[in-house]
Every structure is written in structure tokens, then in C-alpha cells.
Design a protein around this motif. Structure first.
Motif, PDB file in Angstrom:
ATOM      1  N   ASN A   1     -96.751 -31.605 -15.949  1.00  0.00           N
ATOM      2  CA  ASN A   1     -97.843 -32.570 -16.108  1.00  0.00           C
ATOM      3  C   ASN A   1     -99.177 -31.826 -16.220  1.00  0.00           C
ATOM      4  OD1 ASN A   1     -99.468 -34.811 -16.071  1.00  0.00           O
ATOM      5  ND2 ASN A   1     -99.112 -35.313 -13.910  1.00  0.00           N
ATOM      6  N   ASP A   2    -100.007 -32.210 -17.220  1.00  0.00           N
ATOM      7  CA  ASP A   2    -101.278 -31.511 -17.423  1.00  0.00           C
ATOM      8  C   ASP A   2    -102.316 -31.893 -16.376  1.00  0.00           C
ATOM      9  OD1 ASP A   2    -100.208 -30.301 -19.614  1.00  0.00           O
ATOM     10  OD2 ASP A   2    -100.886 -31.858 -20.998  1.00  0.00           O
ATOM     11  N   LYS A   3    -102.450 -33.204 -16.146  1.00  0.00           N
ATOM     12  CA  LYS A   3    -103.441 -33.656 -15.157  1.00  0.00           C
ATOM     13  C   LYS A   3    -102.705 -34.051 -13.887  1.00  0.00           C
ATOM     14  CE  LYS A   3    -106.044 -35.833 -18.708  1.00  0.00           C
ATOM     15  NZ  LYS A   3    -106.179 -37.208 -19.163  1.00  0.00           N
ATOM     16  N   LYS A   4    -102.845 -33.219 -12.852  1.00  0.00           N
ATOM     17  CA  LYS A   4    -101.999 -33.372 -11.667  1.00  0.00           C
ATOM     18  C   LYS A   4    -102.255 -34.654 -10.867  1.00  0.00           C
ATOM     19  CE  LYS A   4     -99.890 -29.416 -12.234  1.00  0.00           C
ATOM     20  NZ  LYS A   4     -98.589 -29.436 -12.903  1.00  0.00           N
ATOM     21  N   ASP A   5    -103.432 -35.255 -11.025  1.00  0.00           N
ATOM     22  CA  ASP A   5    -103.698 -36.460 -10.226  1.00  0.00           C
ATOM     23  C   ASP A   5    -103.422 -37.734 -11.014  1.00  0.00           C
ATOM     24  OD1 ASP A   5    -105.821 -36.250 -11.975  1.00  0.00           O
ATOM     25  OD2 ASP A   5    -107.217 -37.223 -10.574  1.00  0.00           O
ATOM     26  N   THR A   6    -102.969 -37.569 -12.273  1.00  0.00           N
ATOM     27  CA  THR A   6    -102.749 -38.733 -13.133  1.00  0.00           C
ATOM     28  C   THR A   6    -101.276 -38.813 -13.532  1.00  0.00           C
ATOM     29  OG1 THR A   6    -104.963 -38.384 -13.992  1.00  0.00           O
ATOM     30  CG2 THR A   6    -103.562 -39.888 -15.227  1.00  0.00           C
TER      31      THR A   6
ATOM     32  N   ILE B   1    -102.254 -44.238 -11.408  1.00  0.00           N
ATOM     33  CA  ILE B   1    -100.893 -44.610 -11.798  1.00  0.00           C
ATOM     34  C   ILE B   1    -100.852 -45.359 -13.137  1.00  0.00           C
ATOM     35  CG2 ILE B   1    -100.140 -44.677  -9.395  1.00  0.00           C
ATOM     36  CD1 ILE B   1    -100.099 -47.772  -9.687  1.00  0.00           C
ATOM     37  N   ARG B   2    -102.010 -45.537 -13.762  1.00  0.00           N
ATOM     38  CA  ARG B   2    -102.123 -46.141 -15.098  1.00  0.00           C
ATOM     39  C   ARG B   2    -101.375 -47.478 -15.210  1.00  0.00           C
ATOM     40  NH1 ARG B   2    -100.595 -41.238 -18.740  1.00  0.00           N
ATOM     41  NH2 ARG B   2    -101.355 -42.506 -20.473  1.00  0.00           N
ATOM     42  N   TYR B   3    -100.617 -47.655 -16.309  1.00  0.00           N
ATOM     43  CA  TYR B   3    -100.043 -48.978 -16.572  1.00  0.00           C
ATOM     44  C   TYR B   3     -98.691 -49.194 -15.879  1.00  0.00           C
ATOM     45  CZ  TYR B   3     -97.676 -46.077 -20.054  1.00  0.00           C
ATOM     46  OH  TYR B   3     -96.962 -45.083 -20.668  1.00  0.00           O
ATOM     47  N   SER B   4     -98.278 -48.248 -15.005  1.00  0.00           N
ATOM     48  CA  SER B   4     -96.927 -48.334 -14.451  1.00  0.00           C
ATOM     49  C   SER B   4     -96.682 -49.602 -13.632  1.00  0.00           C
ATOM     50  CB  SER B   4     -96.634 -47.098 -13.603  1.00  0.00           C
ATOM     51  OG  SER B   4     -97.621 -46.954 -12.611  1.00  0.00           O
ATOM     52  N   LEU B   5     -97.682 -49.999 -12.829  1.00  0.00           N
ATOM     53  CA  LEU B   5     -97.498 -51.172 -11.971  1.00  0.00           C
ATOM     54  C   LEU B   5     -97.299 -52.438 -12.795  1.00  0.00           C
ATOM     55  CD1 LEU B   5     -97.455 -52.317  -9.096  1.00  0.00           C
ATOM     56  CD2 LEU B   5     -99.901 -52.652  -9.270  1.00  0.00           C
ATOM     57  N   VAL B   6     -98.128 -52.580 -13.848  1.00  0.00           N
ATOM     58  CA  VAL B   6     -98.045 -53.776 -14.691  1.00  0.00           C
ATOM     59  C   VAL B   6     -96.664 -53.887 -15.328  1.00  0.00           C
ATOM     60  CG1 VAL B   6     -99.045 -54.986 -16.654  1.00  0.00           C
ATOM     61  CG2 VAL B   6    -100.513 -53.645 -15.149  1.00  0.00           C
TER      62      VAL B   6
END
Lengths: 193, 172
Positions: free
Chosen positions: A122-127, B146-151
Motif C-alpha cells: 500500500n502506498d499511503k499507509k493511513d489510507t 477507510i474511504r467507500y468501504s463502509l457504504v
């Protein structure tokens, strides 16, 4: 998160009973619910122990690895950004296999290892990365063929045919899985353009 | 279909035992090893069960959900959905133990072979605790966005719940 829910359940329950003059019911409920918890525990715990034993045999005989190989072509389509022989794919397959047998607790260690491997690329470790999201979506909507705890509880309550729910359950879980993968696929596609 | 559902588990067990035997695994020792792990897992979830049964019992005994949900009773009746199932459908993505406790309650009140009992069984088996899983898995590797994972996870749960309602009506 679970703390909030726990707080909500207890506070709403007690305050609402106060307001509606039902507090004696709650008093009784608090005093007797240890017995409920113990009975629930007694009915599911032998099943967890039994299936953990059976699944250990499957694991040591290499069944999970075999299964991972069978799933390989599908997985490489679902996770195009993960290199082909990355160990993450093996853990993901094992996780799915264990979930299918209704062994959530056996699936968790594989899932956590899969996440560790995905984090390495993963490139961005917190995302969250795209393959991480695909994996978790697949995991939370995971196909369950043998829901062991449900079966145990049905047996404990004297069901005439405890396993009659397996087929509708399997189809329902399959639908939610297909749904999840499809939505995830379209979001990924749109993200690229 | 009934026969199929009755042979799935015996077939699976005999397959695993047979496969392990032909691969020269010491199947009895392997079983005991796994069973010990299972015992450990059971011990670990016992406090969870106590905590959740405690809170769920208070919540359900207060009749709060039922009186609130009574508003929707007419609508639900049209679809043949028993009222008692709704708290379970709502809590399903959040806590597996909570819905297990509600299912137990439904089994006690209506029996596992009642319509509500069967519906509860299918619901419990068909979706996972999305919010818990996301928190655990992302938490374990320190991912915060966590972006769109929850949705997507919740939509998948919703699909599972709706299909469970439809299938239970079709099967039973």
C-alpha cells in the motif's frame, strides 16, 4: 463503536421503562439475565469447539491451500493490482474458505494476515487501498454455507429440522456477495476514469 | 431440498475426515488441537455474550422498540414480516453477539420452527457484522481513512437482508 451501542441499549431501555412505569420488569431482567447468557453460551460453545477441531483437520490436510488454488483465477480478477504470487491472495482465499464453513473465528487470523500483506504493497499507509476495500467488502458479505452457531442454537431449542435454513441462507449470502463485488467493481472503474 | 440440507453437514464431516486420513494427518490429534483453540475462543467470547445479553435484555424488555416499531406494523404486515425481527435486521451489521441474543429470544418466544424463528436463522447466517469487521481489520494495520468501504459493506448487508426476507417467504 460497540461502546456507543451498548450505552444506547442500556440507557434507552432503563430510561424508557422509568417513563412508562415498567421499571419492575427491568429489575427482574437484570437479576435473571445471567442465566440467559449462560444458557446461550452453553448451547453454542460445544459447537465452536467441535468445528474448530474439524477445521483443524482440514487445515493440516492442506484443504484450505487446495481451496485457495481453486479460487486463484477468480481472485486474480478481483484483485488486479495485487501481484500474482503475493501471499495476500492465499490468506484471502483461506479467509473466504473458513467463512464459508461458518467459522468466523477461524477466518479472522487469515483475514488479519491478508491485511498485513496488503499493507506492505500500500502506498499511503493511513489510507485504505483498493484491494483492501475489495477484500473487506467480500469478507463482510462473505458466503456462508454452514452457519454453525445458528444451527447449534436451533438444535438447542428443539428444532425439528435445524438444517432447513442452510439453503435459503446460502442463496441470500451469495446474493449479497455478488452485490458487494459488483458495486465495488463499478466504484473502482469510475475511480480510474 | 430438505434432503439436501440434511446431508450437507454429514457429507462435509466425512469428506474432511476421509481427506485428512488419506493425507496421513493424525486426525485425532489435529482435532484435539483445534478443539483446544475453540475452547480458547469460547472463553474469549463469553464476556461479550454476558455484556450483550445484559444490554439486549434491558432494551427489549423495556418494549421501546416494539412501541416505536408499532407505527410500521401495518406496512410490515403487508409483507408478512413479524415485528420481532426488525431489531435484529437493524443491529445485524453492528454486533453479531447482539443479534445472536435477539435470535435466542425469538427462539424462546416463538420456537426455532416458527416463521420468525426461521427468518431470524436465515438473517443471522446470511450477513456479517460489517462495522465490527471494518473496525477490527483496518484497526489492526493502522488504516484511518477507510474511504467507500463502509457504504459498500452496508449496501451488501441490505441486499442480504432483503433477499433473506424474500427467500424465507418463498421457502417456508
Amino acid at each position: 463503536m460497540v461502546s456507543y451501542i451498548w450505552f444506547f441499549l442500556i440507557v434507552v431501555g432503563i430510561v424508557y421503562s422509568f417513563l412508562t412505569g415498567n421499571i419492575s420488569v427491568i429489575n427482574e431482567s437484570i437479576l435473571t439475565n445471567g442465566k440467559d447468557a449462560l444458557e446461550l453460551m452453553l448451547s453454542i460453545f460445544p459447537v465452536i469447539v467441535l468445528w474448530s477441531g474439524i477445521m483443524k483437520i482440514a487445515e493440516e490436510a492442506g484443504m484450505l491451500k487446495k481451496f485457495a488454488k481453486i479460487l486463484e483465477p477468480i481472485l486474480s480478477k478481483l484483485f488486479p493490482s495485487v501481484p500474482k504470487y503475493n501471499p495476500a491472495l492465499g490468506f484471502i482465499a483461506s479467509n473466504i474458505a473458513a467463512n464459508m464453513m461458518g467459522l468466523g473465528s477461524a477466518a479472522t487470523p487469515f483475514g488479519l494476515k491478508a491485511m498485513t500483506e496488503l499493507q506492505k504493497i500500500n502506498d499511503k499507509k493511513d489510507t485504505a487501498s483498493v484491494p483492501m476495500i475489495t477484500f473487506l467488502v467480500l469478507n463482510t458479505a462473505g458466503v456462508t454455507i454452514v452457519p454453525t452457531t445458528v444451527l447449534a442454537l436451533r438444535i438447542a431449542h428443539g428444532s425439528v429440522n435445524p438444517s432447513e435454513i442452510i439453503l435459503p441462507g446460502a442463496i441470500a449470502t451469495f446474493c449479497s456477495c455478488i452485490g458487494a463485488v459488483t458495486i465495488d467493481y463499478f466504484i473502482r472503474k469510475r475511480g480510474k476514469n | 431440498m430438505n434432503i439436501l440440507s440434511k446431508i450437507v453437514i454429514p457429507l462435509f464431516v466425512v469428506f474432511v475426515v476421509f481427506y485428512g486420513f488419506t493425507k496421513k494427518v493424525n486426525i485425532y490429534d489435529a482435532f484435539l488441537d483445534g478443539a483446544k483453540e475453540g475452547l480458547q475462543i469460547s472463553f474469549n467470547i463469553f464476556p461479550n455474550i454476558i455484556a450483550m445479553v445484559f444490554a439486549i435484555n434491558i432494551f427489549l424488555d423495556s418494549n421501546f422498540v416494539y412501541e416505536i416499531l408499532n407505527v410500521f406494523e401495518g406496512l410490515l404486515m403487508n409483507f408478512g414480516i413479524p415485528l420481532d425481527i426488525l431489531p435484529m435486521a437493524i443491529l445485524r451489521p453492528i454486533s453479531g453477539t447482539a443479534t445472536l441474543a435477539i435470535m435466542n429470544d425469538i427462539f424462546i418466544n416463538f420456537g426455532p420452527d416458527s416463521y420468525a424463528g426461521r427468518l431470524a436463522s436465515v438473517l443471522q447466517g446470511c450477513t456479517d457484522t460489517t462495522i465490527y469487521v471494518l473496525a477490527l481489520y483496518f484497526g489492526s494495520i493502522g488504516v484511518k481513512k477507510i474511504r467507500y468501504s463502509l457504504v459498500v459493506g452496508l449496501i451488501a448487508d441490505l441486499i442480504g437482508i432483503v433477499v433473506a426476507f424474500i427467500l424465507t417467504a418463498m421457502f417456508f
